[in-house]
Design an enzyme around this catalytic site. Structure first.
Site, mmCIF file in Angstrom:
data_model
loop_
_atom_site.group_PDB
_atom_site.id
_atom_site.type_symbol
_atom_site.label_atom_id
_atom_site.label_comp_id
_atom_site.label_asym_id
_atom_site.label_seq_id
_atom_site.Cartn_x
_atom_site.Cartn_y
_atom_site.Cartn_z
ATOM 1 C CE LYS A 158 57.693 -5.928 26.686
ATOM 2 N NZ LYS A 158 56.354 -5.391 26.872
ATOM 3 C CD GLU A 200 43.876 -14.121 28.831
ATOM 4 O OE1 GLU A 200 43.260 -13.953 27.751
ATOM 5 O OE2 GLU A 200 44.066 -13.222 29.655
ATOM 6 C CB CYS A 225 40.780 -11.084 27.315
ATOM 7 S SG CYS A 225 40.676 -11.623 29.032
ATOM 8 C CD GLU A 237 40.006 -9.722 21.231
ATOM 9 O OE1 GLU A 237 39.816 -9.758 22.464
ATOM 10 O OE2 GLU A 237 41.044 -10.155 20.686
#
Length: 471
Positions: free
Chosen positions: A171, A244, A278, A375
């Site tokens: 997906k 992750e 990331c 973040e």
């Protein structure tokens, strides 16, 4: 401008649409460029059933033939790089050069994965017995891919899963599904029906996959908050997981670093893909003795980097990818402004069209500020003064995240000593973001579970089986 193409899911080797559609928006213009199918539960069940039916045959396919299939995938990606580049820029916003680099990296990456060999361990330690441990596939893998590097991160999952004998339902993000849906169509020419199924959908589809009783593993890349929900819903049938997740990577610049040598790579360590990486440098700790010099150098670089539509060849950085993230980044900047933080550059997002945020450098905000503690995942970077190495390491480690980090110095040995003290899965010395298919990439703390890439990543898609033979 609408893209003149129909976008379908691929289920059991055949294109499939849906009466329910989702609009895909170009983040540089805010115009709808395509619509995609919104997968139903019935369609997902069919995709999973197709993957399950294909599994015995694919598992029985020789390892060499599976390696050949991966190399054929890489060749197809490379052959269609121009087409995929155009789709990727239209949906993700990154400049054409960056989009092409992602496609080319994906083609190369899966070729490297194809060369990997699963280990087999033989032990004769027990008298009268010979034990052989091999690694066998899990079954049906559900892959959930984010919007920042949609093609490359799909390949990160497709390659090792298929090489080890699994089948897959993948997906893409509803924000960036186009290149991946097209990829699904292309790859049917080199894969048996049902081995790789591509489904698209909105917020409901991810939970449908993580809860599905006939999916054996979820490989998910995304935020830590969503990762926790994936983990909770996967518990019902003890799915294997690779997660992750988020990061708030620290870059530590030691006092002996030469600003003229590191300023440019440090800038791109933070702002590649408009900070939507990331493992971007999201907190930059700079020794007091060179703080002002490095700050000025970064401001100078920011002033000459053009931000704009990725289709414009002069654009070096594109927009934030979607409105929700754009609003989050703007809120973080507004929080700093309200707190009285000083901006060295940027700090005034445009009003559109397009989700554009200028490169924003915040001058030494406190560690508890949102711009430091959270973040950003956008073109916003706090520059943080420190006075001694122990202080910098302690502050860098004072985070719930542990994905990556970097250390910058003229003395690589001194940098390596500092790197070993960081509580992260990956640390770079005098560089950043250089992930490779040859080495493990794993998050510590709240940045993930399991590993991707390298032999560790390959084994994530298998389970050990030991057979004991009489000696």
């Amino acid at each position: 401008m609408m893209i003149n193409a129909a976008f379908n899911m691929t289920i059991d080797g055949r294109p499939e649409n849906s009466s329910d559609q989702i609009a895909v928006v170009n983040p540089a213009t805010e115009a709808v460029v395509a619509t995609i199918p919104d997968c139903s539960q019935v369609q997902l069940d069919r995709a999973v059933a197709a993957a399950r039916a294909a599994f015995p045959g694919w598992r029985a396919t020789s390892y060499a033939d599976r390696q050949a299939a991966l190399r054929a995938i890489g060749a197809l990606v490379a052959e269609h790089a121009e087409e995929l580049k155009q789709l990727l820029t239209a949906e993700q916003g990154k400049p054409h050069a960056a989009a092409l680099a992602e496609i080319q990296a994906a083609a190369w990456w899966i070729g490297v994965v194809a060369d990997q060999q699963l280990p087999e361990t033989v032990s004769d330690a027990m008298p009268g017995q010979r034990s052989v441990t091999r690694h066998v596939p899990l079954g049906v893998v559900g892959a959930i891919v984010p919007w920042n590097f949609p093609v490359l991160l799909a390949i990160w999952k497709i390659g090792p899963a298929l090489l080890t004998g699994n089948t897959m339902v993948l997906k893409p993000s509803p924000f960036t599904p186009l290149a991946t849906l097209r990829l699904g169509e292309l790859l049917q020419s080199v894969l048996p029906p049902g081995v790789l199924n591509i489904v698209s959908g909105g917020d409901a589809l991810g939970p449908m996959m993580s809860e599905h009783g006939d999916i054996d593993k979820i490989s998910f890349t995304g935020s830590t908050a969503t990762g926790r929900r994936v983990m909770a819903s996967a518990a019902a049938n003890l799915k294997r997981l690779t997660l992750e997740l988020g990061g708030n990577d620290a870059a530590i610049v030691l006092p002996d670093a030469k600003v003229a040598d590191i300023a440019e790579p440090l800038f791109w360590a933070a702002f590649t893909n408009s900070g939507q990486v990331c493992v971007a440098a999201k907190r930059m700790f700079v020794h007091d003795s060179i703080y002002d010099e490095l700050s000025a150098a970064l401001v100078e670089i920011a002033g000459r980097v053009r931000i704009g539509d990725g289709a414009d060849p002069d654009s070096a950085l594109g927009p934030v990818q979607n409105r929700a993230q754009y609003e989050r980044v703007k809120a973080m900047i507004a929080d700093s402004r309200d707190a009285g933080h000083r901006f060295l550059t940027g700090g005034e997002p445009g009003e559109g069209p397009g989700y554009f945020v200028p490169v924003t450098l915040v001058d030494n905000p406190p560690d508890e500020a949102r711009v430091v503690a959270e973040e950003a995942f956008g073109p916003v970077l706090p520059l943080l003064r420190y006075h001694d190495i122990d202080e910098a390491v302690a502050r860098a480690n004072a985070s719930e995240y542990g994905l990556g980090g970097s250390v910058w110095s003229s003395d690589p040995d001194a940098a390596a000593e500092v790197a070993a003290r960081l509580e992260t899965g990956t640390v770079w010395i005098n560089s950043a973001q250089g992930l490779t298919p040859f080495a493990a990439f794993a998050g510590h703390k709240q940045s993930g579970i399991g590993a991707e890439n390298g032999m560790d990543g390959l084994l994530e898609f298998t389970v050990p089986q030991t057979i004991h033979h009489p000696a």
